[in-house]
Design a protein around this motif. Structure first.
Motif, short mmCIF file in Angstrom:
data_model
loop_
_atom_site.label_atom_id
_atom_site.label_comp_id
_atom_site.label_asym_id
_atom_site.label_seq_id
_atom_site.Cartn_x
_atom_site.Cartn_y
_atom_site.Cartn_z
N HIS A 1 12.98 30.14 25.86
CA HIS A 1 14.29 29.66 26.33
C HIS A 1 14.12 28.71 27.51
CE1 HIS A 1 13.74 32.76 29.41
NE2 HIS A 1 14.74 32.23 30.09
N LYS A 2 12.98 28.82 28.19
CA LYS A 2 12.55 27.84 29.19
C LYS A 2 11.08 27.55 28.94
CE LYS A 2 15.77 29.11 32.92
NZ LYS A 2 16.58 27.89 32.90
N LEU A 3 10.69 26.31 29.15
CA LEU A 3 9.29 25.93 28.95
C LEU A 3 8.76 25.31 30.25
CD1 LEU A 3 9.35 24.40 25.36
CD2 LEU A 3 8.28 26.55 26.08
N PRO A 4 7.44 25.50 30.51
CA PRO A 4 6.46 26.19 29.67
C PRO A 4 6.63 27.70 29.72
CG PRO A 4 5.48 25.57 31.76
CD PRO A 4 6.86 24.97 31.75
N ALA A 5 6.01 28.37 28.75
CA ALA A 5 5.89 29.82 28.81
C ALA A 5 4.79 30.15 29.82
CB ALA A 5 5.54 30.38 27.44
N LYS A 6 4.84 31.36 30.38
CA LYS A 6 3.92 31.70 31.47
C LYS A 6 3.46 33.14 31.35
CE LYS A 6 2.00 30.42 35.41
NZ LYS A 6 0.74 31.07 35.04
N VAL B 1 1.35 28.10 30.06
CA VAL B 1 0.45 28.04 31.23
C VAL B 1 -0.08 29.44 31.54
CG1 VAL B 1 0.26 27.38 33.66
CG2 VAL B 1 1.78 26.10 32.13
N PRO B 2 -1.32 29.76 31.14
CA PRO B 2 -1.90 31.07 31.44
C PRO B 2 -2.24 31.23 32.91
CG PRO B 2 -3.00 30.02 29.57
CD PRO B 2 -2.17 28.98 30.24
N ALA B 3 -2.74 32.43 33.25
CA ALA B 3 -3.12 32.77 34.62
C ALA B 3 -4.08 33.96 34.54
CB ALA B 3 -1.88 33.14 35.43
N PRO B 4 -4.68 34.37 35.66
CA PRO B 4 -5.56 35.54 35.62
C PRO B 4 -4.77 36.83 35.41
CG PRO B 4 -5.93 34.22 37.61
CD PRO B 4 -4.67 33.74 36.99
N VAL C 1 -3.11 25.69 33.61
CA VAL C 1 -3.42 27.08 33.95
C VAL C 1 -3.30 27.23 35.47
CG1 VAL C 1 -5.92 26.72 34.25
CG2 VAL C 1 -5.09 28.96 33.54
N THR C 2 -2.93 28.42 35.92
CA THR C 2 -2.85 28.66 37.37
C THR C 2 -3.82 29.78 37.75
OG1 THR C 2 -1.00 30.20 37.07
CG2 THR C 2 -0.45 27.89 37.51
#
Length: 472
Positions: A67-72, A146-149, A179-180
């Motif tokens: 519903h909002k991008l990017p997905a996180k 956008v992935p993350a740890p 990525v963050t």
């Protein structure tokens, strides 16, 4: 004899959503759309080991909401990783982002391995191949996902991911934003490492400062002298315990997977962490009592219990034995839906994970913005502000005839660093979000902060869908 149904984090999250929806007027079709995962990607790839043997590695990336991008959402490396777990964690990300007003959809990823059984070179090959699989299906990118740890991963793995993404996409100017949680050298952000634990501290501090809520628990407002037990001394648990201790609380118990420490006199978190890093556990630590079955520590007496390890830690089996008056969910899903009902019936205050551990995604949002703007926070205005404050101090000195000391002058004219701005933004997010969800709880006359949090998140998600004209 019927087989006992396995625990599903996703079903638990959907149960919380259904409970929140009872207090709302929401279209049934829209509610079903919000609950379901938009995209599920499960894949397998081979890993060639140093001895020439092969094994098949299973990876996941699930986008719960677009519903909002990017997905996180983070990527975890654990043998517990399976589709139901990743679905549940992805769903939690959707509601978490909505709750703290971070404009992302929810996602999560994982690789079903024990990272301790692989050397650095094997982990690098696994991470780069995992990233390549996501790139092939467009499940990663600064505008997409956008992935993350997460559990079992860190800045090192994020550096491998961004390097792989840039190699595949040399024309993408904002590639660093794919990525963050990256190292500072790879355009990460100062303050990201401790962000989740710092957010846990801000959230618990805000909760214990509400006088009427503390009175209902038989506690005085504030953190001073409150006793704390923390489960997990990884990144989140360590920083949570550290900041709570520094604020005047007394950590009396720390539980880890291979044993815990109990000391009513108080635990020196820095000393314990150093001992753990050197000895791979707490056994033999010279102070306090070593508790072999560390999960028992969850039931020991304290004011605040902070489960900061894995999900499904407080269940129907042990919920009735919990003595803490406040349970701060620093991990994802540590308290099951059935267990929470028991805790609430006993008058406990449960601060939900979807709010309390939102510090990570909040600071990830700041890192993503930094990568898109391609400039560090504070870099443009810092020197201007310092000069402005210097002139202001000179004006004050001329008007009063008094002079500031060098130490006072330096402290007063210091411009905000990136870290200062990040922590200030995180504190503002955690404080205002808690106030909003606690107000919603009282407005709806609810006992559960979690239900209030889901109502608030759902209201914001519903607005996103209705403004698109998809649902009435």
């Amino acid at each position: 004899m019927s087989k006992k149904k396995e625990y599903s984090l996703f079903d638990d999250v959907c149960g919380f959503v259904d409970e929140a929806a009872k207090y709302m007027d929401v279209h049934p079709g829209l509610l079903e759309q919000i609950k379901q995962c938009n995209s599920i990607y499960k894949f397998n790839f081979p890993l060639r080991n140093d001895d020439g043997s092969y094994e098949v590695i299973t990876g996941y990336r699930i986008q719960h909401s677009q519903h909002k991008l990017p997905a996180k959402g983070g990527i975890r490396y654990s043998t517990h990783v399976n589709e139901e777990e990743v679905k549940g964690l992805a769903a939690l990300m959707t509601y978490k982002c909505a709750l703290v007003n971070v404009p992302f959809g929810g996602a999560k990823g994982g690789v079903s391995i024990d990272p301790l059984k692989y050397n650095e070179y094997q982990l690098e090959r696994i991470t780069r191949r995992y990233t390549a699989e996501l790139i092939k299906k467009k499940f990663i990118g600064p505008a997409i996902d956008v992935p993350a740890p997460d559990y079992g991963t860190g800045a090192r793995e994020m550096a491998w991911i961004v390097d792989t993404f840039e190699a595949f996409n040399p024309e993408v100017i904002n590639a660093k934003g794919c990525v963050t949680g990256k190292p500072l050298s790879q355009h990460g952000i100062d303050g990201r490492t401790e962000a989740t634990g710092q957010g846990v501290f801000f959230g618990i501090r805000e909760a214990v400062n509400v006088e009427e809520d503390m009175a209902a628990l038989g506690l005085k407002p504030g953190l001073k002298d409150k006793t704390v037990i923390v489960q997990g001394l990884g990144n989140v648990g360590y920083f949570s315990a550290k900041y709570l201790s520094e604020a005047g609380a007394k950590v009396i118990g720390v539980a880890e997977w291979n044993g815990g420490i109990w000391d009513e006199k108080g635990i020196d978190i820095e000393a314990l962490k150093q001992y753990q890093s050197k000895n791979k556990g707490f056994k033999g630590y010279p102070k306090g009592e070593f508790i072999k079955d560390s999960k028992q520590l969850l039931t020991y007496p304290c004011d605040i219990l902070v489960p900061a390890a894995l999900e499904n830690q407080i269940t129907l089996e042990n919920a009735d034995k919990i003595q803490a008056k406040i349970i701060g969910e620093a991990a994802n899903g540590p308290v099951t839906q059935e267990a929470e009902k028991v805790l609430l019936k006993k008058g406990k205050l449960v601060i939900p994970d979807m709010y309390l551990n939102a510090g990570g995604v909040t600071v990830s949002y700041f890192e993503w913005l930094k990568n898109l703007s391609r400039v560090s926070f504070g870099k443009l205005e810092k020197r201007y502000d310092m000069e402005k404050y210097r002139k202001l101090l000179s004006t004050i000195e001329n008007a009063t005839g008094e002079e500031f000391t060098d130490m006072e002058r330096d402290a007063l004219i210091k411009g905000a660093s990136e870290r200062d701005l990040v922590l200030s933004g995180l504190e503002e997010t955690m404080v205002t979000s808690y106030q909003a969800l606690n107000q919603k709880r009282k407005e709806k006359n609810l006992q559960s902060l979690r239900t209030a949090a889901f109502i608030l998140a759902l209201e914001r998600i519903v607005i996103s869908y209705t403004d698109l004209g998809i649902f009435p």
